[in-house]
Design an enzyme around this catalytic site. Structure first.
Site, short mmCIF file in Angstrom:
data_model
loop_
_atom_site.label_atom_id
_atom_site.label_comp_id
_atom_site.label_asym_id
_atom_site.label_seq_id
_atom_site.Cartn_x
_atom_site.Cartn_y
_atom_site.Cartn_z
N ASP A 1 -16.27 -27.14 -36.92
CA ASP A 1 -16.22 -27.10 -38.37
C ASP A 1 -16.72 -25.80 -38.97
O ASP A 1 -16.54 -25.56 -40.17
CB ASP A 1 -17.02 -28.27 -38.96
CG ASP A 1 -16.22 -29.57 -39.01
OD1 ASP A 1 -15.00 -29.51 -38.82
OD2 ASP A 1 -16.82 -30.63 -39.26
N GLY B 1 -7.06 -26.11 -38.13
CA GLY B 1 -7.39 -24.69 -38.19
C GLY B 1 -8.68 -24.34 -37.48
O GLY B 1 -9.31 -23.33 -37.77
N LYS B 2 -9.08 -25.15 -36.49
CA LYS B 2 -10.37 -24.95 -35.83
C LYS B 2 -10.24 -24.23 -34.49
O LYS B 2 -11.10 -23.41 -34.14
CB LYS B 2 -11.06 -26.30 -35.62
CG LYS B 2 -11.35 -27.07 -36.90
CD LYS B 2 -11.93 -28.45 -36.58
CE LYS B 2 -12.18 -29.26 -37.84
NZ LYS B 2 -12.71 -30.61 -37.56
N VAL B 3 -9.21 -24.57 -33.72
CA VAL B 3 -9.08 -24.07 -32.35
C VAL B 3 -7.69 -23.50 -32.13
O VAL B 3 -6.68 -24.15 -32.45
CB VAL B 3 -9.36 -25.18 -31.31
CG1 VAL B 3 -9.13 -24.67 -29.89
CG2 VAL B 3 -10.78 -25.72 -31.46
#
Length: 347
Positions: free
Chosen positions: A260, A303-305
């Site tokens: 996050d 949109g984190k990894v």
């Protein structure tokens, strides 16, 4: 504290007679095994791919590596692995459950042990002997309460104010410099090498029990844990990192907390890249819609990894983490890395 004379049975020493021995990744070279597994299928090839990605993180001089730890692998024999990853500059920041850091690592630093046991043991008999069970591992509850009280003692010695878990764990590291019975704990090693440790759910552990006692003793003048500032500090590290990689043992809060940071940075108006590299070792199931905080591919939709260099390894971590860590240690890419010293960001 339990009244041992009145409640504890006569078989306690029989239960607590075989300490868990933590595996030493420097004592064996798993490179040939990993190389062979890369030519196999199923979890073996996934494990070899995870090793390859972890080594890519270590070769990438701009990459900040975040280790997340959930579950009870520290009690189960992996504690020295995590300490060695910190010692040999293979991780730059750590996000873990409070239990991993306090009930397991700090507990052993005080001179106590976890013990080999059996998952088939009568738990009523264990309770009669004041022994706690983690699957097939035993903990002496009386010793765990000493750990709780040590946390209370540390808190009592500090200025009453809000602390992040990182700040408080650093104070524990300072305490261990003169009070540890077992050297090279993860907390003390991280303290020595300016590696921050974050526990986003810190009070879900002996830390919480100790801090409750501290607040009970000091109702109007006590410290608290500021988990919001924890998140802000971890996000600051992500913002400072040109590239980032994740080595995740289990899932849950630590995994989600670090993922996050990408979203949090964006909300603060900072442009950051998704985590470029990601490895997760887990036995969690995807069929309940979570996999203990999403699969890595699912995290990409948030949109984190970045999914170009990610690998899920569906295996029990104590069976494959020693191979991955030993492979990385013996390939030696860590020798060319500069320490990030992220703890110094916060004074």
């Amino acid at each position: 504290m339990v009244n041992s004379k009145s409640k504890i049975g006569h078989n306690k020493k029989n239960f607590l007679n075989k300490p868990v021995e933590h595996i030493d990744i420097t004592s064996f070279d798993s490179r040939k095994i990993i190389n062979s597994m890369s030519k196999m299928s199923f979890a073996s090839r996934d494990t070899a791919k995870a090793s390859e990605i972890f080594c890519e993180m270590l070769r990438d001089k701009e990459c900040s590596i975040f280790l997340t730890v959930a579950g009870s692998t520290s009690a189960g024999g992996c504690m020295q692995i995590y300490s060695d990853l910190a010692k040999y500059n293979m991780v730059d920041a750590i996000i873990a459950t409070g239990a991993s850091i306090i009930d397991m690592d700090f507990f052993e630093a005080l001179g106590f042990n976890h013990y080999q046991g059996s998952q088939f043991q009568d738990d009523t008999e264990l309770r009669d002997n004041y022994i706690d069970r983690i699957y097939d591992t035993y903990i002496d509850e009386e010793q765990l309460q000493i750990c709780d009280n040590a946390i209370c003692e540390i808190a009592d010695s500090l200025k009453p104010k809000p602390y992040t878990s990182r700040e408080f764990i650093r104070e524990i590291g300072k305490y261990l410099k003169s009070n540890s019975k077992k050297k090279n704990s993860l907390i003390e090693t991280a303290y020595d090498n300016n590696i921050p440790i974050f526990c986003p759910a810190f009070t879900d552990s002996s830390a919480g029990l100790g801090l409750v006692m501290h607040q009970e003793k000091n109702p109007n003048n006590h410290l608290t844990i500021d988990s919001v500032r924890d998140f802000r500090e971890l996000t600051e590290i992500k913002i400072k990192s040109k590239t980032s990689g994740l080595l995740m043992i289990g899932g849950g809060v630590p995994k989600n907390f670090i993922q996050d940071t990408v979203i949090c940075a964006e909300l603060l108006g900072k442009k950051v890249d998704m985590h470029k590299y990601a490895v997760q070792i887990t036995v969690a199931d995807v069929r309940d819609g979570s996999c203990s905080s999403s699969t890595l591919k699912e995290a990409s939709s948030w949109g984190k990894v970045n999914i170009s260099k990610e690998q899920m390894v569906f295996a029990e971590a104590t069976s494959v983490l020693p191979l991955i860590a030993s492979d990385a240690y013996h390939r030696g890419y860590w020798k060319q890395r500069e320490r990030k010293n992220f703890s110094k960001l916060f004074g």
